[in-house]
Enzyme design. Structure first.
Site, PDB file in Angstrom:
ATOM      1  CG  HIS A 194      -1.883   1.000   1.418  1.00  0.00           C
ATOM      2  ND1 HIS A 194      -1.606   2.305   1.725  1.00  0.00           N
ATOM      3  CD2 HIS A 194      -3.233   0.927   1.290  1.00  0.00           C
ATOM      4  CE1 HIS A 194      -2.741   2.988   1.795  1.00  0.00           C
ATOM      5  NE2 HIS A 194      -3.740   2.174   1.525  1.00  0.00           N
ATOM      6  CG  ASP A 211       0.524  -2.238   6.485  1.00  0.00           C
ATOM      7  OD1 ASP A 211      -0.440  -2.397   7.262  1.00  0.00           O
ATOM      8  OD2 ASP A 211       0.457  -1.606   5.430  1.00  0.00           O
ATOM      9  CD  GLN A 225      -6.909  -4.186   4.299  1.00  0.00           C
ATOM     10  OE1 GLN A 225      -7.879  -4.902   4.537  1.00  0.00           O
ATOM     11  NE2 GLN A 225      -7.038  -2.907   4.005  1.00  0.00           N
ATOM     12  CE  LYS A 275      -7.547   0.105   6.169  1.00  0.00           C
ATOM     13  NZ  LYS A 275      -8.158   0.679   4.969  1.00  0.00           N
ATOM     14  CB  CYS A 324      -3.684   3.358  -1.603  1.00  0.00           C
ATOM     15  SG  CYS A 324      -4.873   4.659  -1.310  1.00  0.00           S
TER      16      CYS A 324
END
Lengths: 404, 148
Positions: A121, A198, A201, A224, A362
């Site tokens: 991303h 990261d 998600q 999220k 993104c």
């Protein structure tokens, strides 16, 4: 899993859009909030609002207590060893910027390398580019195959003496690939390279155990994972938070200030300058408690079934191509349909009450890899149903009809 | 569905499927690039202008049905117009799509199909991209026209 009882927890899902029941399939952009999260925000502002870590009065104690309890909830959710390893931030974007600046400015020199993947991303690309500009370090990129998967041999081949950090998304927001982060971390650590994962998600889709992963940094976004926007968390191993310089300066992050010199508070407060998003942190923790109660293992199994069902049904539509066919995927499906632009698909689906995302998600370098300018993306949460997938499929046939 | 039919009228579908004047122009004397950073729609516009009159106009690029059809319709409308008339048309169409004021519909001819886009605020920028690019080409701006 009986989904209807859980669906009832989400008031926003009960409404009609364009006279049709809302079908919300844009969960990778943001998830909807259960009533308990909404109530927690209202309750905080109704009964406990005050600034934290400052006042001696009852409300301040109440707010501080709730805020620090939220930190413990986040720590438990990702199985961190210590509560002090959780820094509240605005979200994953700020968490990555914090590490890029604090670690980057203190550890990077000209010629050093930051290793990323082609799946990232923009939030896990641009902060590193900024620190590269400041320090003269360079980005190196681990490629992906046609399915959208990372090959560990490429990780081994790209890591070298100049590599100073590996930053990788746990799950690709654009195409759903679950990356082999455990193996990547082992490879990196064998080369003395710290790793940032990261997890924006991953949190809504799978159990997370930062101690088992042994990652150095892990990032979360509250919104999220069924929590409010504007709140998230950075996990960092205690020794990193001790060692790294502050990211922003201000109140709460200091232990004393004079015009000659200031000394900093201990972690995690050293990294939380200014009044934090107290209500957000409480809402975030409430969302994590809610998800824990539903059971991440349950939602994961259900979502995997839903993913298989949707993938099969979508594949049967003539002219539809799924972008990203990794063996290990979360319930995020990107696709293109004939030569119809994803925005036109999005508008037509919207007229039927179906919310999807259309665009580059993104992740422009990833779109380039697949030679598309944009995709349509349906991203599923545990409150989605097979009936909703059926509606999506029917609507996509109508899209094809409009464009003949 | 009725609103949707307003947006995806036959003219729009037709111009998307078979965009008119969709090619590069080697001997263009005005050129501009347009880009919509939100969706990645991208467009190159070529103009051949002699004695203040647009002789030839063409475009290439990639975009959704609305942006492609809008560009295609625009190239048809521009041929033979003076620069002044073209600028006036830009203002009229831009006003039609972005402002709540009465528009002189008759002057728009075929372009009137773009009016349906107004009911879809998220898509207005798709329709205006080609027109911003035209404005940029006519005013000789060096930087790429952007809808942002």
């Amino acid at each position: 899993m009986d989904i209807s009882t859980y669906r009832a927890d989400f008031p926003i899902l009960q409404q009609a859009i364009k006279d049709k029941p809302l079908i919300y399939l844009d969960n990778a952009a943001t998830t909807q909030k259960p009533q308990v999260v909404i109530d927690a925000l209202v309750h905080y502002y109704t009964h406990a609002n005050a600034n934290v870590h400052r006042g001696v009065h009852a409300l301040s104690e109440r707010a501080t207590h709730a805020y620090e309890n939220a930190r413990t909830t986040v720590k438990n959710f990702i199985n961190a060893a210590h509560t002090e390893e959780i820094v509240f931030v605005r979200g994953t974007t700020e968490a990555i910027n914090l590490v890029a600046q604090s670690y980057g400015r203190s550890h990077l020199q000209a010629g050093d390398e930051i290793l990323l993947t082609e799946l990232e991303h923009h939030a896990n690309i641009v902060p590193w580019q900024l620190v590269c500009e400041q320090t003269g370090a360079k980005l190196r990129v681990i490629p992906i195959n046609e399915a959208g998967e990372i090959n560990l041999d490429d990780v081994i081949a790209l890591i070298n003496k100049r590599t100073k950090l590996l930053a990788v998304g746990h799950i690709s927001n654009a195409i759903g690939t679950i990356n082999p982060v455990e193996d990547m971390i082992k490879i990196a650590h064998a080369n003395q390279v710290p790793v940032l994962v990261d997890g924006a998600q991953a949190a809504p889709h799978m159990p997370i155990d930062v101690q088992a992963l042994d990652c150095d940094f892990y990032t979360l976004s509250g919104h999220k994972v069924f929590g409010p926007t504007g709140i998230g968390a950075l996990y960092a191993k205690a020794q990193w938070l001790e060692k790294l310089p502050p990211y922003q300066g201000g109140g709460d992050m200091i232990s004393s200030v004079s015009f000659e010199k200031s000394s900093y508070n201990r972690p995690p407060f050293k990294f939380e300058a200014g009044t934090p998003n107290i209500a957000g942190a409480i809402g975030f923790a409430t969302a994590l408690d809610y998800l824990t109660k539903v059971g991440v293992a349950n939602t994961q199994a259900y979502e995997q079934e839903l993913l298989a069902y949707a993938t099969q049904a979508l594949s049967e539509i003539p002219g539809l191509r799924i972008i990203g066919t990794a063996e290990h995927k979360a319930s995020i499906i990107s696709f293109v349909l004939d030569k119809i632009h994803p925005h036109d698909i999005g508008t037509i689906l919207d007229s039927k009450g179906i919310a999807i995302r259309a665009g580059h998600h993104c992740a422009m370098p990833l779109m380039q890899h697949f030679k598309v300018s944009a995709t349509a993306r349906a991203s599923l949460a545990f409150y989605n149903t097979r009936q909703e997938i059926d509606c999506l499929i029917r609507a996509l046939y109508e899209v094809k009809e409009v464009f003949g | 569905m009725s609103d949707l039919r307003e947006l995806y009228q036959e003219v729009i579908i037709d111009h998307n499927r078979n965009p008119r004047n969709f090619h590069k122009m080697q001997d263009a004397n005005k050129y501009a690039e347009g880009y919509n950073p939100l969706c990645g729609d991208q467009l190159n516009l070529f103009l051949k202008i002699a004695e203040d009159v647009i002789q030839e106009v063409s475009f290439e690029g990639s975009g959704c049905a609305i942006s492609t059809a809008s560009a295609s319709l625009m190239t048809e409308a521009l041929k033979g117009k003076t620069i002044q008339q073209a600028e006036a048309l830009f203002n009229t169409v831009h006003g039609l799509l972005t402002k709540d004021e009465a528009t002189d519909w008759d002057r728009l001819g075929k372009l009137v199909v773009l009016a349906g886009v107004k009911e879809f605020p998220a898509r207005v920028k798709c329709a205006t991209l080609a027109w911003h690019t035209l404005h940029s080409a006519l005013t000789n701006q060096v930087i790429a026209a952007s809808t942002e």
